[in-house]
Design an enzyme around this catalytic site. Structure first.
Site, PDB file in Angstrom:
ATOM      1  N   CYS A 324       0.843  -1.199   0.000  1.00  0.00           N
ATOM      2  CA  CYS A 324       0.000   0.000   0.000  1.00  0.00           C
ATOM      3  C   CYS A 324       0.885   1.258   0.000  1.00  0.00           C
ATOM      4  O   CYS A 324       1.756   1.403  -0.846  1.00  0.00           O
ATOM      5  CB  CYS A 324      -0.955  -0.050   1.185  1.00  0.00           C
ATOM      6  N   ILE A 325       0.692   2.150   0.957  1.00  0.00           N
ATOM      7  CA  ILE A 325       1.482   3.376   0.994  1.00  0.00           C
ATOM      8  C   ILE A 325       2.943   3.068   1.322  1.00  0.00           C
ATOM      9  O   ILE A 325       3.837   3.880   1.052  1.00  0.00           O
ATOM     10  CB  ILE A 325       0.879   4.373   2.010  1.00  0.00           C
TER      11      ILE A 325
END
Length: 598
Positions: A324-325
């Site tokens: 994800c991030i």
């Protein structure tokens, strides 16, 4: 100001009048009397004015829609009378695909409740259809209105009220109200554990304990600073691959999503494949860490982790997995190496459900506009961090019927605690985001999409250009991901240089990643063709059975080193083991308690 042109006596007109007066109150109930509440209310008001203006330019659309609603409602009334005489008569309105709210048999078999169900679904469809057919509404406004209307419509579902939910009514009668008493207790406990917005429990908090039945893979914390802890896992094989593996989890979540129960642990599986596995455990920031920036997460986070791994193993390169991030952070880290004109320390890069191009932010995009972001930044700066509980509920409300209202009904109306589920326990174990980093995430990444622009983002004094990153990369996206849309994540791969492998897994943002081969639950799609658009890519892709984990291991083989080495012991002379995994930072719960760093 454009006025609401709907007939207040018409049910659809009543909805719009109600929405105007109640949406701001709903926001206050969620966010409190805050700048965010005011900004959300103002944006919603402005969007409605644009919508009313568009409707007023072509009132025939409104008339047609109202007539269709009246005709449909009349047909439902007739159908209800028929079902009163013939219980075998079929309903006019079926449940939407995947909608499990009306699964109790009384919703179909009892004419009274079937009438309520059909009327509600018909009304919801009429409003949704109207948003689609009205012309002259900017697409960004249309998407925000779809979200706010959907939230309002689903909040008003008859399943959410005692008197209109047959299953709850029956339980209340049978238990003589004991379910409601228990529900009030659970509600009060959840309120005490919430921030400004009610955070409903999704699993029994007492069912899991870190280090006992979650995050149990043996390892040691070998480094700690004010940003993160680095955990090195003990080898489970006599020899290991030469190149170590670094996992970079999202800095907005806790790392153990990748080390859940033993059966669901990606970390444990990678260890069994012969990898020397390291993982970063991010600190849960409080007010004292308000100034921690994205640049700090790179310089004193990922780059520092790679430096420590070199000292611990003697290897100058790592294979890296960013989730994800965390994947966004991985790409930025490699861009720093390129900007400094030094050899990249990342031998291969894997991006799990990662956005690099934020043009399509998914449903989170309804909050991505200057007034709301300015208000959120103001609120975060005042308290020093973005409260992780608010973030968790916001993501839950993107799938409100399956991640919010169903638990509201089960917990508070039925009075039953949710079942034990490791992923939902993790989902409820929130992590803050520092005010400075939250501002960068909201404004620079989501609003301005700066990372996709060469030299628009700096880490220290170095400007980043993702096109200079030539590391071979593996992109795993999830078909049903509503947080990082799969076509958006694949589009982001175009920003990087080097060879790319695109893999599309089944399921969503979490379950599509946590997909052990032993369970063989979800498959995946492969396609070597260039990614131009999602429909074309998927139409020619080949679906494979089994987990993407096994496919990744095959892909990673060329980057593992020419020969295996003896299994490594955790720690080194420079960085001896500090404490056993899962470490200190991951056990921090909200509200944050300060800890000393070594």
């Amino acid at each position: 100001m454009q006025q609401n042109t709907f007939n207040s006596q018409d049910p659809i007109g009543q909805f719009f009048n109600w929405n105007e007066t109640m949406w701001s109150e709903m926001q206050k109930a969620k966010w409190g009397e805050s700048p965010v509440s005011q900004a959300l209310s103002q944006v919603n008001s402005d969007d409605l004015q644009l919508f009313y203006k568009a409707v007023s330019t072509n009132p025939m659309h409104l008339l047609d829609m109202q007539m269709q609603w009246w005709q449909g409602q009349l047909a439902i009334c007739q159908n209800s009378m028929l079902k009163s005489l013939d219980s075998g008569a079929a309903s006019i309105m079926g449940d939407p695909p995947g909608d499990r709210r009306f699964k109790h048999k009384a919703w179909k078999e009892n004419p009274h409740f079937d009438f309520i169900r059909q009327s509600y679904l018909h009304f919801a469809k009429s409003l949704t259809d109207m948003l689609d057919i009205v012309e002259g509404v900017p697409e960004s406004v249309r998407e925000r209105l779809k979200f706010t209307f959907r939230q309002t419509i689903n909040a008003l579902s008859p399943t959410n009220f005692i008197w209109s939910n047959p299953e709850v009514l029956l339980r209340t009668i049978e238990e003589k109200g004991a379910n409601l008493v228990k529900g009030i207790e659970l509600f009060q406990e959840d309120m005490a554990a919430s921030a400004d917005i009610l955070k409903i429990r999704m699993t029994r908090q007492s069912a899991f304990t870190l280090g006992e039945n979650l995050a149990v893979t043996p390892g040691d914390v070998v480094f700690r600073n004010e940003i993160f802890e680095l955990i090195q896992y003990a080898a489970s094989t006599k020899t290991v691959h030469k190149t170590p593996l670094l996992i970079i989890p999202p800095f907005i979540n806790k790392y153990y999503i990748l080390d859940l129960t033993e059966q669901n642990s990606l970390v444990a599986w990678l260890r069994d494949q012969g990898h020397t596995v390291f993982i970063m455990s991010w600190r849960n920031p409080g007010k004292e860490q308000a100034s921690v920036s994205f640049s700090d997460l790179v310089q004193h986070g990922t780059m520092e982790a790679i430096r420590v791994i070199e000292q611990a193993t003697g290897e100058k390169e790592v294979n890296a997995i960013g989730y994800c991030i965390g994947g966004t952070l991985l790409a930025a880290t490699q861009a720093v190496y390129a900007a400094r004109r030094i050899k990249s320390r990342v031998k291969s890069a894997t991006y799990l459900t990662t956005l690099l191009d934020f043009t399509q932010p998914g449903e989170v995009g309804v909050f991505i506009n200057p007034p709301v972001i300015d208000a959120m930044v103001q609120m975060n700066e005042a308290q020093g961090y973005f409260d992780g509980r608010q973030m968790a509920v916001t993501f839950s409300l993107l799938r409100e019927n399956s991640l919010y209202w169903n638990y509201y009904i089960d917990n508070y109306l039925k009075g039953q605690e949710p079942s034990d589920f490791d992923i939902l326990y993790w989902n409820s174990d929130s992590t803050n985001l520092s005010a400075t980093c939250a501002s960068f995430l909201l404004r620079d990444l989501y609003l301005n999409n700066s990372l996709s622009q060469a030299d628009a983002v700096k880490v220290g004094e170095f400007a980043l250009d993702l096109s200079k990153v030539t590391t071979p990369s593996y992109f795993l996206s999830a078909k049903d991901d509503h947080i990082a849309l799969w076509d958006a994540t694949f589009n982001g791969s175009h920003l990087l240089g080097g060879a790319k492998t695109l893999v599309l897994g089944e399921s969503g943002h979490v379950a599509g990643v946590v997909n052990p081969p032993s369970k063989n639950k979800y498959g995946y799609w492969l396609n070597d063709a260039n990614f131009d658009n999602s429909e074309q890519w998927l139409a020619t892709a080949k679906r494979e059975e089994g987990s993407w984990w096994s496919h990744w291991q095959q892909w990673a083989t060329p980057f593992l080193g020419e020969k295996e080495v003896a299994a490594r012991v955790a720690g080194s002379i420079e960085h001896p083991a500090l404490m056993p995994a899962p470490g200190l930072y991951v056990t921090q719960s909200l509200p944050v308690t300060e800890v000393e760093t070594a």
